[in-house]
Design a protein around this motif. Structure first.
Motif, PDB file in Angstrom:
ATOM      1  N   ALA A  20       0.913  -1.077  -0.094  1.00 15.16           N
ATOM      2  CA  ALA A  20       0.139  -0.165  -0.021  1.00 15.16           C
ATOM      3  C   ALA A  20       0.698   1.382   0.102  1.00 15.16           C
ATOM      4  CB  ALA A  20      -0.743   0.034   1.344  1.00 15.16           C
ATOM      5  N   VAL A  21       2.086   1.364  -1.008  1.00 15.41           N
ATOM      6  CA  VAL A  21       2.056   2.427  -0.517  1.00 15.41           C
ATOM      7  C   VAL A  21       1.961   3.765  -2.034  1.00 15.41           C
ATOM      8  CG1 VAL A  21       4.398   0.540  -0.007  1.00 15.41           C
ATOM      9  CG2 VAL A  21       3.920   1.797  -2.986  1.00 15.41           C
ATOM     10  N   THR A  22       2.531   4.581  -1.429  1.00 18.23           N
ATOM     11  CA  THR A  22       2.594   5.592  -2.310  1.00 18.23           C
ATOM     12  C   THR A  22       3.298   6.519  -3.025  1.00 18.23           C
ATOM     13  OG1 THR A  22       2.258   7.660  -0.565  1.00 18.23           O
ATOM     14  CG2 THR A  22       0.179   6.588  -1.031  1.00 18.23           C
ATOM     15  N   ASP A  23       3.729   7.286  -4.073  1.00 10.47           N
ATOM     16  CA  ASP A  23       4.652   8.137  -4.069  1.00 10.47           C
ATOM     17  C   ASP A  23       6.121   9.058  -3.087  1.00 10.47           C
ATOM     18  OD1 ASP A  23       2.571  10.067  -4.485  1.00 10.47           O
ATOM     19  OD2 ASP A  23       3.819  10.907  -6.105  1.00 10.47           O
ATOM     20  N   TYR A  24       4.654   8.977  -2.316  1.00  9.98           N
ATOM     21  CA  TYR A  24       5.890   9.547  -0.975  1.00  9.98           C
ATOM     22  C   TYR A  24       6.732   8.194  -0.535  1.00  9.98           C
ATOM     23  CZ  TYR A  24       6.223  11.316   3.237  1.00  9.98           C
ATOM     24  OH  TYR A  24       7.605  11.935   4.569  1.00  9.98           O
ATOM     25  N   TYR A  25       7.150   7.490  -0.392  1.00 11.13           N
ATOM     26  CA  TYR A  25       7.978   6.727   0.219  1.00 11.13           C
ATOM     27  C   TYR A  25       8.526   5.727  -1.503  1.00 11.13           C
ATOM     28  CZ  TYR A  25       5.009   5.880   3.618  1.00 11.13           C
ATOM     29  OH  TYR A  25       3.333   6.834   4.364  1.00 11.13           O
ATOM     30  N   ILE A  26       8.876   6.834  -2.424  1.00  6.81           N
ATOM     31  CA  ILE A  26       9.816   6.413  -3.468  1.00  6.81           C
ATOM     32  C   ILE A  26      11.423   6.531  -3.356  1.00  6.81           C
ATOM     33  CG2 ILE A  26      11.054   7.581  -5.538  1.00  6.81           C
ATOM     34  CD1 ILE A  26       8.291   8.483  -6.488  1.00  6.81           C
ATOM     35  N   LEU A  55      -2.907   3.269  -9.387  1.00 11.90           N
ATOM     36  CA  LEU A  55      -3.691   1.814  -8.532  1.00 11.90           C
ATOM     37  C   LEU A  55      -2.855   0.581  -9.346  1.00 11.90           C
ATOM     38  CD1 LEU A  55      -6.943   3.386  -8.297  1.00 11.90           C
ATOM     39  CD2 LEU A  55      -5.129   3.824  -6.358  1.00 11.90           C
ATOM     40  N   ASP A  56      -3.495  -0.177  -8.714  1.00  6.96           N
ATOM     41  CA  ASP A  56      -3.482  -1.961  -8.911  1.00  6.96           C
ATOM     42  C   ASP A  56      -1.682  -1.839  -9.410  1.00  6.96           C
ATOM     43  OD1 ASP A  56      -6.234  -1.785  -7.731  1.00  6.96           O
ATOM     44  OD2 ASP A  56      -6.608  -1.043  -9.552  1.00  6.96           O
ATOM     45  N   THR A  57      -0.759  -1.593  -9.269  1.00 15.20           N
ATOM     46  CA  THR A  57       0.103  -2.004 -10.041  1.00 15.20           C
ATOM     47  C   THR A  57       0.973  -2.790  -8.149  1.00 15.20           C
ATOM     48  OG1 THR A  57       1.613   0.352  -9.318  1.00 15.20           O
ATOM     49  CG2 THR A  57       0.200  -0.033 -11.639  1.00 15.20           C
ATOM     50  N   GLY A  58       2.431  -2.860  -9.195  1.00 11.94           N
ATOM     51  CA  GLY A  58       3.529  -2.736  -8.076  1.00 11.94           C
ATOM     52  C   GLY A  58       4.658  -3.792  -9.395  1.00 11.94           C
ATOM     53  N   PHE A  59       5.943  -4.287  -7.952  1.00 14.75           N
ATOM     54  CA  PHE A  59       6.872  -5.071  -9.124  1.00 14.75           C
ATOM     55  C   PHE A  59       7.816  -5.463  -8.183  1.00 14.75           C
ATOM     56  CE2 PHE A  59       8.141  -0.711  -7.000  1.00 14.75           C
ATOM     57  CZ  PHE A  59       9.670  -1.129  -6.465  1.00 14.75           C
ATOM     58  N   GLN A  68      18.340 -12.084  -2.887  1.00 13.78           N
ATOM     59  CA  GLN A  68      17.577 -10.599  -2.057  1.00 13.78           C
ATOM     60  C   GLN A  68      16.307 -10.068  -2.887  1.00 13.78           C
ATOM     61  OE1 GLN A  68      21.040  -8.341  -0.181  1.00 13.78           O
ATOM     62  NE2 GLN A  68      20.608  -9.244   1.330  1.00 13.78           N
ATOM     63  N   SER A  69      14.812  -9.562  -2.424  1.00  9.82           N
ATOM     64  CA  SER A  69      14.618  -8.963  -3.528  1.00  9.82           C
ATOM     65  C   SER A  69      13.675  -7.929  -2.598  1.00  9.82           C
ATOM     66  CB  SER A  69      12.998 -10.378  -3.265  1.00  9.82           C
ATOM     67  OG  SER A  69      13.875 -10.823  -4.509  1.00  9.82           O
ATOM     68  N   VAL A  70      13.299  -6.934  -3.492  1.00  7.52           N
ATOM     69  CA  VAL A  70      12.073  -5.941  -2.636  1.00  7.52           C
ATOM     70  C   VAL A  70      11.268  -6.107  -3.272  1.00  7.52           C
ATOM     71  CG1 VAL A  70      12.103  -3.572  -2.696  1.00  7.52           C
ATOM     72  CG2 VAL A  70      14.147  -4.823  -1.907  1.00  7.52           C
ATOM     73  N   MET A  71      10.060  -6.362  -3.072  1.00 13.45           N
ATOM     74  CA  MET A  71       8.272  -6.655  -3.258  1.00 13.45           C
ATOM     75  C   MET A  71       7.568  -5.731  -3.215  1.00 13.45           C
ATOM     76  SD  MET A  71       5.345  -9.423  -2.328  1.00 13.45           S
ATOM     77  CE  MET A  71       6.308 -11.355  -3.319  1.00 13.45           C
ATOM     78  N   VAL A  72       7.019  -4.852  -4.065  1.00  6.35           N
ATOM     79  CA  VAL A  72       6.547  -3.430  -3.883  1.00  6.35           C
ATOM     80  C   VAL A  72       4.861  -3.572  -3.972  1.00  6.35           C
ATOM     81  CG1 VAL A  72       5.960  -0.904  -4.295  1.00  6.35           C
ATOM     82  CG2 VAL A  72       8.292  -2.092  -4.408  1.00  6.35           C
ATOM     83  N   VAL A  73       4.270  -3.624  -3.546  1.00  9.82           N
ATOM     84  CA  VAL A  73       2.972  -3.553  -3.789  1.00  9.82           C
ATOM     85  C   VAL A  73       1.702  -2.158  -3.798  1.00  9.82           C
ATOM     86  CG1 VAL A  73      -0.241  -4.696  -3.962  1.00  9.82           C
ATOM     87  CG2 VAL A  73       2.328  -6.475  -3.468  1.00  9.82           C
ATOM     88  N   GLY A  74       1.489  -1.691  -4.813  1.00 12.66           N
ATOM     89  CA  GLY A  74       1.216   0.352  -4.254  1.00 12.66           C
ATOM     90  C   GLY A  74      -0.773   0.456  -4.077  1.00 12.66           C
ATOM     91  N   ILE A  75      -0.924   1.006  -3.862  1.00 14.83           N
ATOM     92  CA  ILE A  75      -2.254   1.037  -3.584  1.00 14.83           C
ATOM     93  C   ILE A  75      -3.028   0.679  -4.303  1.00 14.83           C
ATOM     94  CG2 ILE A  75      -4.027   3.025  -3.422  1.00 14.83           C
ATOM     95  CD1 ILE A  75      -2.135   3.842  -0.797  1.00 14.83           C
ATOM     96  N   THR A  76      -3.651   0.174  -3.880  1.00 23.32           N
ATOM     97  CA  THR A  76      -4.873  -1.358  -4.560  1.00 23.32           C
ATOM     98  C   THR A  76      -6.580  -0.108  -4.632  1.00 23.32           C
ATOM     99  OG1 THR A  76      -5.446  -2.413  -3.250  1.00 23.32           O
ATOM    100  CG2 THR A  76      -4.103  -2.836  -4.655  1.00 23.32           C
ATOM    101  N   SER A  77      -7.385  -0.221  -5.801  1.00 23.25           N
ATOM    102  CA  SER A  77      -8.180  -0.050  -5.984  1.00 23.25           C
ATOM    103  C   SER A  77      -9.457  -1.458  -5.288  1.00 23.25           C
ATOM    104  CB  SER A  77      -8.662  -0.063  -7.208  1.00 23.25           C
ATOM    105  OG  SER A  77      -8.251  -1.685  -8.248  1.00 23.25           O
ATOM    106  N   SER A  78      -9.010  -1.730  -4.579  1.00 21.45           N
ATOM    107  CA  SER A  78     -10.029  -2.886  -4.024  1.00 21.45           C
ATOM    108  C   SER A  78      -9.323  -3.750  -2.882  1.00 21.45           C
ATOM    109  CB  SER A  78     -11.288  -3.897  -4.471  1.00 21.45           C
ATOM    110  OG  SER A  78     -10.569  -4.565  -5.597  1.00 21.45           O
ATOM    111  N   PRO A  79      -9.902  -4.831  -2.391  1.00 24.00           N
ATOM    112  CA  PRO A  79      -9.319  -6.189  -1.964  1.00 24.00           C
ATOM    113  C   PRO A  79      -8.980  -7.161  -2.763  1.00 24.00           C
ATOM    114  CG  PRO A  79     -11.503  -4.780  -0.208  1.00 24.00           C
ATOM    115  CD  PRO A  79     -11.062  -4.663  -1.663  1.00 24.00           C
TER     116      PRO A  79
END
Length: 134
Positions: A20-26, A55-59, A68-79
């Motif tokens: 649930a990250v936003t661009d604030y955490y870039i 919305l609904d993106t990640g990487f 080692q990995s970094v996994m990101v799930v951004g803000i989503t539009s629904s559960p």
């Protein structure tokens, strides 16, 4: 936003998680990517993707040599969209571990790795997919 670290001991793999990250955490995310030697070209794409505020993106990025990995799930539009994005990124993570360790992508080891990771992360992801508050 939720962050956390996951150690997959069986495969000696470490994952930095951002949900649930936003661009604030870039900058935080780019710092985590830099720490695992992510190429600058990929980091530029990540910055652009996050700055777009879709919305609904990640990487997921993995340094297989460092395990080692970094996994990101951004803000989503629904559960349901959170679950979709999370599972999509989880698949990338599992594929990276499987390829590094020579596991058959259609084998039982990959299925158990996926299930075990889901179960371990359930206390965190549950908050994003629970529909009881709608």
């Amino acid at each position: 936003m939720r962050t956390g670290d996951l150690r997959i001991a069986k495969y000696r793999w470490d994952v930095r998680l951002y949900f649930a990250v936003t661009d604030y955490y870039i900058d935080d995310i780019l710092e985590s990517l830099s720490a695992i030697s992510c190429p600058k070209k990929i980091m530029r794409r990540v910055r652009q993707k996050m700055a777009a505020r879709k919305l609904d993106t990640g990487f997921t990025y993995s340094n297989k040599r460092l395990r080692q990995s970094v996994m990101v799930v951004g803000i989503t539009s629904s559960p349901a969209e959170f679950l979709d994005s999370f599972e999509h990124e989880l698949r990338h993570l599992v594929d990276d571990i499987a390829k590094t360790d020579g596991l058959a992508l259609s084998g039982e080891a990959v299925a158990y790795l996926t299930g075990d990771t889901n179960r371990t992360l359930w206390p965190v992801i549950h908050d994003f997919i629970c529909c009881c508050h709608e």
